[in-house]
Design a protein around this motif. Sequence first.
Motif, PDB file in Angstrom:
ATOM      1  N   CYS A 148       1.222  -1.488   0.515  1.00 36.10           N
ATOM      2  CA  CYS A 148       0.151   0.206   0.075  1.00 36.10           C
ATOM      3  C   CYS A 148       0.673   1.366   0.001  1.00 36.10           C
ATOM      4  O   CYS A 148       1.760   1.434   0.771  1.00 36.10           O
ATOM      5  N   VAL A 149       0.164   1.701  -0.990  1.00 37.18           N
ATOM      6  CA  VAL A 149       1.197   3.269  -1.067  1.00 37.18           C
ATOM      7  C   VAL A 149       0.128   4.293  -0.935  1.00 37.18           C
ATOM      8  O   VAL A 149      -0.367   4.262  -1.920  1.00 37.18           O
ATOM      9  N   PHE A 150       0.717   5.413  -0.055  1.00 34.98           N
ATOM     10  CA  PHE A 150       0.163   6.828  -0.379  1.00 34.98           C
ATOM     11  C   PHE A 150       1.177   7.923  -0.690  1.00 34.98           C
ATOM     12  O   PHE A 150       1.894   8.070  -0.026  1.00 34.98           O
ATOM     13  N   ILE A 151       0.500   8.824  -0.763  1.00 40.63           N
ATOM     14  CA  ILE A 151       0.997  10.108  -1.915  1.00 40.63           C
ATOM     15  C   ILE A 151      -0.132  10.968  -1.328  1.00 40.63           C
ATOM     16  O   ILE A 151      -0.936  11.618  -1.445  1.00 40.63           O
ATOM     17  N   ARG A 152       1.305  12.152  -1.479  1.00 34.67           N
ATOM     18  CA  ARG A 152       0.878  13.200  -0.665  1.00 34.67           C
ATOM     19  C   ARG A 152       1.635  13.949  -1.895  1.00 34.67           C
ATOM     20  O   ARG A 152       2.422  14.631  -2.244  1.00 34.67           O
ATOM     21  N   LYS A 204      -4.844  -1.054  -7.369  1.00 35.54           N
ATOM     22  CA  LYS A 204      -5.788  -0.247  -7.892  1.00 35.54           C
ATOM     23  C   LYS A 204      -5.033   0.920  -6.850  1.00 35.54           C
ATOM     24  O   LYS A 204      -3.938   0.886  -6.490  1.00 35.54           O
ATOM     25  N   SER A 205      -5.846   1.797  -8.516  1.00 35.31           N
ATOM     26  CA  SER A 205      -5.486   2.944  -7.249  1.00 35.31           C
ATOM     27  C   SER A 205      -6.186   4.222  -7.106  1.00 35.31           C
ATOM     28  O   SER A 205      -7.741   3.516  -8.175  1.00 35.31           O
ATOM     29  N   PHE A 264      -2.248   3.828  -4.054  1.00 37.25           N
ATOM     30  CA  PHE A 264      -2.216   2.872  -4.433  1.00 37.25           C
ATOM     31  C   PHE A 264      -2.608   1.528  -4.251  1.00 37.25           C
ATOM     32  O   PHE A 264      -0.944   1.657  -2.804  1.00 37.25           O
ATOM     33  N   VAL A 265      -2.493   0.122  -4.098  1.00 39.38           N
ATOM     34  CA  VAL A 265      -2.265  -1.106  -4.039  1.00 39.38           C
ATOM     35  C   VAL A 265      -1.925  -1.910  -4.478  1.00 39.38           C
ATOM     36  O   VAL A 265      -2.349  -2.009  -5.573  1.00 39.38           O
ATOM     37  N   VAL A 266      -1.009  -2.565  -4.552  1.00 40.47           N
ATOM     38  CA  VAL A 266      -0.310  -3.515  -5.890  1.00 40.47           C
ATOM     39  C   VAL A 266      -0.140  -4.821  -4.633  1.00 40.47           C
ATOM     40  O   VAL A 266       0.004  -4.952  -3.355  1.00 40.47           O
ATOM     41  N   VAL A 273       4.504   3.995   2.974  1.00 35.98           N
ATOM     42  CA  VAL A 273       4.400   2.786   2.330  1.00 35.98           C
ATOM     43  C   VAL A 273       4.123   1.657   3.218  1.00 35.98           C
ATOM     44  O   VAL A 273       5.155   2.153   4.348  1.00 35.98           O
ATOM     45  N   PHE A 274       3.138   0.899   3.343  1.00 37.60           N
ATOM     46  CA  PHE A 274       2.362   0.465   4.239  1.00 37.60           C
ATOM     47  C   PHE A 274       2.506  -1.423   3.653  1.00 37.60           C
ATOM     48  O   PHE A 274       1.816  -1.541   2.850  1.00 37.60           O
ATOM     49  N   ASP A 275       3.647  -2.275   4.007  1.00 43.68           N
ATOM     50  CA  ASP A 275       3.555  -3.387   3.287  1.00 43.68           C
ATOM     51  C   ASP A 275       2.323  -4.428   4.403  1.00 43.68           C
ATOM     52  O   ASP A 275       2.797  -4.455   6.302  1.00 43.68           O
ATOM     53  N   MET A 276       1.829  -5.199   4.027  1.00 43.33           N
ATOM     54  CA  MET A 276       0.889  -6.257   4.964  1.00 43.33           C
ATOM     55  C   MET A 276       0.759  -7.716   4.297  1.00 43.33           C
ATOM     56  O   MET A 276       0.340  -8.110   3.293  1.00 43.33           O
ATOM     57  N   ALA A 277       0.684  -8.312   5.523  1.00 40.39           N
ATOM     58  CA  ALA A 277       0.415 -10.234   4.520  1.00 40.39           C
ATOM     59  C   ALA A 277      -0.937 -10.347   5.232  1.00 40.39           C
ATOM     60  O   ALA A 277      -1.615  -9.905   6.058  1.00 40.39           O
ATOM     61  N   VAL A 278      -1.441 -10.764   3.894  1.00 43.89           N
ATOM     62  CA  VAL A 278      -2.763 -11.638   4.053  1.00 43.89           C
ATOM     63  C   VAL A 278      -3.590 -12.133   3.335  1.00 43.89           C
ATOM     64  O   VAL A 278      -2.472 -13.552   2.814  1.00 43.89           O
TER      65      VAL A 278
END
Length: 102
Positions: free
Chosen positions: A5-9, A40-41, A58-60, A97-102
Amino acid sequence: MIMHCVFIRFRQETGTEEKQALYDEIAGLKRVLPGMVDFKSGANVSPEGLDSGYGDGFVVTFEDSAARDAYLDHPDHAVVSEKLVAAAAGGISGILVFDMAV
């Protein structure tokens, strides 16, 4: 699976077309990176007001951490990352940036 997960200003002058071009470039990495499952973005639509200025993101989704790591190390990712940092307010400090295992 790993959700990257990537969040942008974005800088104020970064327009919708420039944002979409960046997203398209990232999504295009799916053609060269096995294990990249989904992309997805979009703009933040949360009514909570807790976005801390991160108005877009966006999320990859990757099959596993190895696929994510290959993405991070890929030279095409480096090229689009530089463009993303240049479009972010404050450069790298405008990206979370935030990565998580799902």
